[in-house]
Design a protein around this motif. Sequence first.
Motif, PDB file in Angstrom:
ATOM      1  N   ILE A 193      87.153  42.417 -43.000  1.00 39.32           N
ATOM      2  CA  ILE A 193      88.605  42.536 -42.878  1.00 39.32           C
ATOM      3  C   ILE A 193      89.119  43.163 -44.174  1.00 39.32           C
ATOM      4  O   ILE A 193      88.729  42.753 -45.269  1.00 39.32           O
ATOM      5  CB  ILE A 193      89.279  41.170 -42.669  1.00 39.32           C
ATOM      6  CG1 ILE A 193      88.802  40.544 -41.345  1.00 39.32           C
ATOM      7  CG2 ILE A 193      90.796  41.288 -42.686  1.00 39.32           C
ATOM      8  CD1 ILE A 193      89.325  39.127 -41.112  1.00 39.32           C
ATOM      9  N   ALA A 194      89.988  44.164 -44.043  1.00 44.45           N
ATOM     10  CA  ALA A 194      90.556  44.823 -45.211  1.00 44.45           C
ATOM     11  C   ALA A 194      92.051  44.557 -45.294  1.00 44.45           C
ATOM     12  O   ALA A 194      92.725  44.381 -44.268  1.00 44.45           O
ATOM     13  CB  ALA A 194      90.300  46.324 -45.165  1.00 44.45           C
ATOM     14  N   VAL A 233      96.247  53.488 -44.063  1.00 50.25           N
ATOM     15  CA  VAL A 233      95.647  52.774 -42.935  1.00 50.25           C
ATOM     16  C   VAL A 233      94.666  53.680 -42.198  1.00 50.25           C
ATOM     17  O   VAL A 233      93.549  53.272 -41.847  1.00 50.25           O
ATOM     18  CB  VAL A 233      96.736  52.257 -41.975  1.00 50.25           C
ATOM     19  CG1 VAL A 233      96.107  51.664 -40.711  1.00 50.25           C
ATOM     20  CG2 VAL A 233      97.602  51.209 -42.656  1.00 50.25           C
ATOM     21  N   GLN A 234      95.085  54.913 -41.961  1.00 46.90           N
ATOM     22  CA  GLN A 234      94.224  55.878 -41.277  1.00 46.90           C
ATOM     23  C   GLN A 234      92.923  56.088 -42.043  1.00 46.90           C
ATOM     24  O   GLN A 234      91.828  56.096 -41.456  1.00 46.90           O
ATOM     25  CB  GLN A 234      94.978  57.212 -41.148  1.00 46.90           C
ATOM     26  CG  GLN A 234      94.213  58.315 -40.430  1.00 46.90           C
ATOM     27  CD  GLN A 234      94.927  59.652 -40.543  1.00 46.90           C
ATOM     28  OE1 GLN A 234      95.210  60.117 -41.646  1.00 46.90           O
ATOM     29  NE2 GLN A 234      95.259  60.256 -39.405  1.00 46.90           N
ATOM     30  N   THR A 266      89.108  55.063 -40.972  1.00 46.94           N
ATOM     31  CA  THR A 266      88.171  56.174 -40.802  1.00 46.94           C
ATOM     32  C   THR A 266      86.931  55.991 -41.665  1.00 46.94           C
ATOM     33  O   THR A 266      85.800  56.211 -41.210  1.00 46.94           O
ATOM     34  CB  THR A 266      88.854  57.513 -41.145  1.00 46.94           C
ATOM     35  OG1 THR A 266      89.989  57.694 -40.289  1.00 46.94           O
ATOM     36  CG2 THR A 266      87.901  58.675 -40.962  1.00 46.94           C
ATOM     37  N   LEU A 267      87.132  55.565 -42.911  1.00 47.28           N
ATOM     38  CA  LEU A 267      86.011  55.404 -43.835  1.00 47.28           C
ATOM     39  C   LEU A 267      85.201  54.139 -43.569  1.00 47.28           C
ATOM     40  O   LEU A 267      84.032  54.054 -43.942  1.00 47.28           O
ATOM     41  CB  LEU A 267      86.526  55.371 -45.278  1.00 47.28           C
ATOM     42  CG  LEU A 267      87.151  56.663 -45.814  1.00 47.28           C
ATOM     43  CD1 LEU A 267      87.725  56.434 -47.213  1.00 47.28           C
ATOM     44  CD2 LEU A 267      86.128  57.788 -45.833  1.00 47.28           C
ATOM     45  N   HIS A 268      85.847  53.151 -42.909  1.00 42.41           N
ATOM     46  CA  HIS A 268      85.184  51.858 -42.694  1.00 42.41           C
ATOM     47  C   HIS A 268      85.319  51.412 -41.229  1.00 42.41           C
ATOM     48  O   HIS A 268      86.042  50.458 -40.919  1.00 42.41           O
ATOM     49  CB  HIS A 268      85.777  50.800 -43.627  1.00 42.41           C
ATOM     50  CG  HIS A 268      85.596  51.121 -45.072  1.00 42.41           C
ATOM     51  ND1 HIS A 268      84.413  50.884 -45.748  1.00 42.41           N
ATOM     52  CD2 HIS A 268      86.437  51.695 -45.977  1.00 42.41           C
ATOM     53  CE1 HIS A 268      84.540  51.277 -47.001  1.00 42.41           C
ATOM     54  NE2 HIS A 268      85.756  51.765 -47.168  1.00 42.41           N
ATOM     55  N   PRO A 269      84.598  52.083 -40.339  1.00 41.47           N
ATOM     56  CA  PRO A 269      84.688  51.729 -38.919  1.00 41.47           C
ATOM     57  C   PRO A 269      84.162  50.339 -38.595  1.00 41.47           C
ATOM     58  O   PRO A 269      84.399  49.815 -37.517  1.00 41.47           O
ATOM     59  CB  PRO A 269      83.842  52.819 -38.235  1.00 41.47           C
ATOM     60  CG  PRO A 269      82.913  53.305 -39.302  1.00 41.47           C
ATOM     61  CD  PRO A 269      83.687  53.210 -40.571  1.00 41.47           C
ATOM     62  N   GLU A 270      83.460  49.733 -39.557  1.00 48.49           N
ATOM     63  CA  GLU A 270      82.917  48.389 -39.327  1.00 48.49           C
ATOM     64  C   GLU A 270      83.977  47.300 -39.422  1.00 48.49           C
ATOM     65  O   GLU A 270      83.735  46.157 -39.013  1.00 48.49           O
ATOM     66  CB  GLU A 270      81.798  48.093 -40.350  1.00 48.49           C
ATOM     67  CG  GLU A 270      82.267  47.765 -41.757  1.00 48.49           C
ATOM     68  CD  GLU A 270      82.639  48.979 -42.602  1.00 48.49           C
ATOM     69  OE1 GLU A 270      82.971  48.798 -43.792  1.00 48.49           O
ATOM     70  OE2 GLU A 270      82.589  50.105 -42.081  1.00 48.49           O
TER      71      GLU A 270
END
Length: 283
Positions: A59-60, A120-121, A125-129
């Motif tokens: 979670i980010a 957010v985009q 995009t960089l962290h699809p996990e």
Amino acid sequence: MKRIFMILCSLISLAKAQDVINLYVDSIPNSTDKAQVNLEKNVPRLFAYPADKSSAKNIAVLVIPGGGYSHIAMDHEGHAVAKELVKNGYSAFVLQYRLPSPNIMRNKSIGPLQDAQRAVQLIRTLHPELRKVGVVGFSAGGHLASTLITQFKKDYIANSTHVSLRADFAGLIYPVISMNNDITHRGSRINLIGENPSEDLVRSFSSELQVSPEVCPVFFVHAKDDMAVPIENSYRMIAALDKAKVPNKLYVFEQGGHGFGLINKTSDKLWFDAFLSWLATLD
């Protein structure tokens, strides 16, 4: 008290972010011809604090410091918050957004929101996990966070792959919510939408008037004696969320004023612990 002491120690020795990510590679949207010259001290970017893999929750949290849209309180409302999130298994990204100015923007009112949406985009995009991407905003950064969570259906940036710009949760900490003269923070209003904005512009950036049932759950923190940004801002947003049946929670301090960041020195209670407990209920 021990927990407060530990956080105070963190505030005294702020660590550097492990990575700095420019929001835009080529051109910056909504820029004037002279933007590059005027952007030297306000480059839109993210300071990334990845969670330790052994404790990561996938979670980010996008952290948006305040500053009345005239400066950015990057340390106590940005980096310090990111460090605490990482300690608890969350990845954090501190946003350095463009301050609204006709010197660098064709339309200054949407510039900060463009940067928040791009953040957010980029995170997704960089962290699809990631399972979730949330946002925490302070003061004017709380206003920016509130526009991010209420205006996610409209793309203010190029988004050809239709990455979701909707936050999964939000923390609004002593937030500016309304542009209504009765309760707004005047400096934030003037800096964002000008001295004499149209009624449409006031309405568009009064987040209590932009709530829909699709808005994410929201956690509020506010002190009753906040003279800079009256607690009525949070009350009106909560009323709108309640009407739309959007889950929310308010953490109130009797005292503390404005801009206290993680530590309200008038209390031995930590809003951040309550916020983490609330986040756990969303899983």
